[in-house]
Design an enzyme around this catalytic site. Structure first.
Site, PDB file in Angstrom:
ATOM      1  N   LYS A  42      79.751  34.007  33.087  1.00  0.00           N
ATOM      2  CA  LYS A  42      81.147  34.490  33.341  1.00  0.00           C
ATOM      3  C   LYS A  42      81.663  35.627  32.345  1.00  0.00           C
ATOM      4  O   LYS A  42      82.358  36.645  32.545  1.00  0.00           O
ATOM      5  CB  LYS A  42      82.138  33.087  33.370  1.00  0.00           C
ATOM      6  CG  LYS A  42      82.069  32.454  34.904  1.00  0.00           C
ATOM      7  CD  LYS A  42      83.340  31.494  35.067  1.00  0.00           C
ATOM      8  CE  LYS A  42      83.499  30.776  33.905  1.00  0.00           C
ATOM      9  NZ  LYS A  42      82.450  29.637  33.745  1.00  0.00           N
ATOM     10  N   ARG A  77      92.412  27.179  36.002  1.00  0.00           N
ATOM     11  CA  ARG A  77      91.485  26.332  35.722  1.00  0.00           C
ATOM     12  C   ARG A  77      91.544  24.950  36.943  1.00  0.00           C
ATOM     13  O   ARG A  77      90.869  24.122  36.984  1.00  0.00           O
ATOM     14  CB  ARG A  77      91.560  25.470  34.577  1.00  0.00           C
ATOM     15  CG  ARG A  77      90.954  26.522  33.359  1.00  0.00           C
ATOM     16  CD  ARG A  77      90.542  25.672  32.026  1.00  0.00           C
ATOM     17  NE  ARG A  77      90.121  26.631  30.845  1.00  0.00           N
ATOM     18  CZ  ARG A  77      88.864  26.880  30.878  1.00  0.00           C
ATOM     19  NH1 ARG A  77      87.951  26.072  31.594  1.00  0.00           N
ATOM     20  NH2 ARG A  77      88.320  27.676  29.861  1.00  0.00           N
ATOM     21  N   ARG A  84      69.204  26.346  24.770  1.00  0.00           N
ATOM     22  CA  ARG A  84      69.707  27.422  23.777  1.00  0.00           C
ATOM     23  C   ARG A  84      69.521  26.843  22.635  1.00  0.00           C
ATOM     24  O   ARG A  84      69.820  25.599  22.078  1.00  0.00           O
ATOM     25  CB  ARG A  84      71.182  27.602  23.876  1.00  0.00           C
ATOM     26  CG  ARG A  84      71.640  28.577  24.943  1.00  0.00           C
ATOM     27  CD  ARG A  84      72.939  29.229  24.848  1.00  0.00           C
ATOM     28  NE  ARG A  84      73.992  28.442  25.065  1.00  0.00           N
ATOM     29  CZ  ARG A  84      75.061  28.372  25.562  1.00  0.00           C
ATOM     30  NH1 ARG A  84      75.255  29.303  26.323  1.00  0.00           N
ATOM     31  NH2 ARG A  84      75.951  27.185  25.678  1.00  0.00           N
ATOM     32  N   ARG A 119      73.163  23.012  19.618  1.00  0.00           N
ATOM     33  CA  ARG A 119      74.815  22.491  19.373  1.00  0.00           C
ATOM     34  C   ARG A 119      74.818  21.189  20.079  1.00  0.00           C
ATOM     35  O   ARG A 119      74.549  21.130  21.102  1.00  0.00           O
ATOM     36  CB  ARG A 119      75.715  23.593  19.942  1.00  0.00           C
ATOM     37  CG  ARG A 119      75.512  25.051  18.823  1.00  0.00           C
ATOM     38  CD  ARG A 119      76.579  25.799  19.247  1.00  0.00           C
ATOM     39  NE  ARG A 119      76.754  25.934  20.634  1.00  0.00           N
ATOM     40  CZ  ARG A 119      77.773  26.802  21.253  1.00  0.00           C
ATOM     41  NH1 ARG A 119      78.321  27.725  20.506  1.00  0.00           N
ATOM     42  NH2 ARG A 119      77.712  26.862  22.640  1.00  0.00           N
ATOM     43  N   ARG A 132      80.301  18.238  31.357  1.00  0.00           N
ATOM     44  CA  ARG A 132      80.994  19.736  31.561  1.00  0.00           C
ATOM     45  C   ARG A 132      81.140  19.991  33.193  1.00  0.00           C
ATOM     46  O   ARG A 132      82.069  20.423  33.726  1.00  0.00           O
ATOM     47  CB  ARG A 132      80.558  20.552  30.835  1.00  0.00           C
ATOM     48  CG  ARG A 132      80.929  20.485  29.051  1.00  0.00           C
ATOM     49  CD  ARG A 132      80.216  21.471  28.171  1.00  0.00           C
ATOM     50  NE  ARG A 132      80.287  22.694  28.616  1.00  0.00           N
ATOM     51  CZ  ARG A 132      79.824  23.938  28.044  1.00  0.00           C
ATOM     52  NH1 ARG A 132      78.647  23.859  27.538  1.00  0.00           N
ATOM     53  NH2 ARG A 132      80.054  24.989  28.436  1.00  0.00           N
TER      54      ARG A 132
END
Length: 220
Positions: free
Chosen positions: A13, A88, A127, A161, A172
């Site tokens: 996004k 949201r 990542r 992370r 999430r």
């Protein structure tokens, strides 16, 4: 155009919002930027938001909505905007509708970036960030370092992370499905949703989005 951009974490996004806003010549309004700007300028809304954040609490919808209202009333947003990260939830979507109606304006489209859940997990959990410089980002599948665990640029250690771990990503996603995804049905009832695939090269996704928005605009 006045656009709301939605999609799960890892759908790209932020990247697409920046590119689309530039192509359409409208401001990119992200919730994160709104919070940072208000807090750094120490506006009344920023101070209020910070008080909640410092206490470890979620910022109430009415504060977020007030920040969005203030930003959408700026001169550069008179002819359009792209909202990223807001609304949201359905309550925020209803509040946005009420706000726009009071200003006698309306949304042109809600662009839904669609991506399979397992691809989201792969994108985020793969990542790796350099401990020496967080701008050095690699990916185990898409842009792997020459030597595992070592930054190509400076030789620093690469790490994952905490919020990129698979368990956190799935949490999430669950929050997205529970809280944010229902706004897609909310806007579908208004005939505003345009869904495109967020798979493929970045340029191709941007082209896909622009074509879909152009078709939507032509039907208005």
């Amino acid at each position: 155009m006045r656009i709301v951009l939605v999609g799960p974490p890892g759908a790209g996004k932020g990247t697409q919002a920046t590119r689309l806003a530039e192509k359409l010549r409208i401001p990119h309004i992200s919730t994160g930027d709104l919070f940072r700007a208000n807090i750094s300028r120490q506006t009344d809304l920023g101070k209020l938001a910070k008080s909640y954040m410092d206490a470890g609490n979620l910022v109430p919808d009415e504060v977020t909505i007030a920040m969005a209202k203030d930003r959408m009333e700026q001169p550069d947003a008179v002819d359009g905007f792209l909202l990223d990260g807001f609304p949201r939830n359905v309550q925020q979507a209803e509040a946005l509708d009420a706000l726009l109606k009071s200003e006698d304006i309306k949304l042109d489209a809600v662009l839904d970036l669609e991506v399979p859940e397992e691809e989201v997990v792969k994108r985020i959990a793969g990542r790796r960030i350099c401990r020496n410089d967080s701008s050095h980002v690699f990916h185990e599948s898409y842009s792997a370092p020459k030597q595992a665990g070592v930054c190509d640029t400076c030789g620093g250690e690469l790490y994952q992370r905490d919020d990129d771990s698979e368990d956190t990503v799935r949490t999430r996603l669950e929050v997205y499905h529970t809280q944010t995804e229902p706004i897609i049905d909310y806007y579908k009832a208004q005939g505003l949703v345009v869904t495109i695939s967020s798979l493929g090269p970045v340029d191709e996704i941007t082209r896909r989005a622009l074509e879909a928005l152009k078709r939507e605009d032509a039907t208005q």
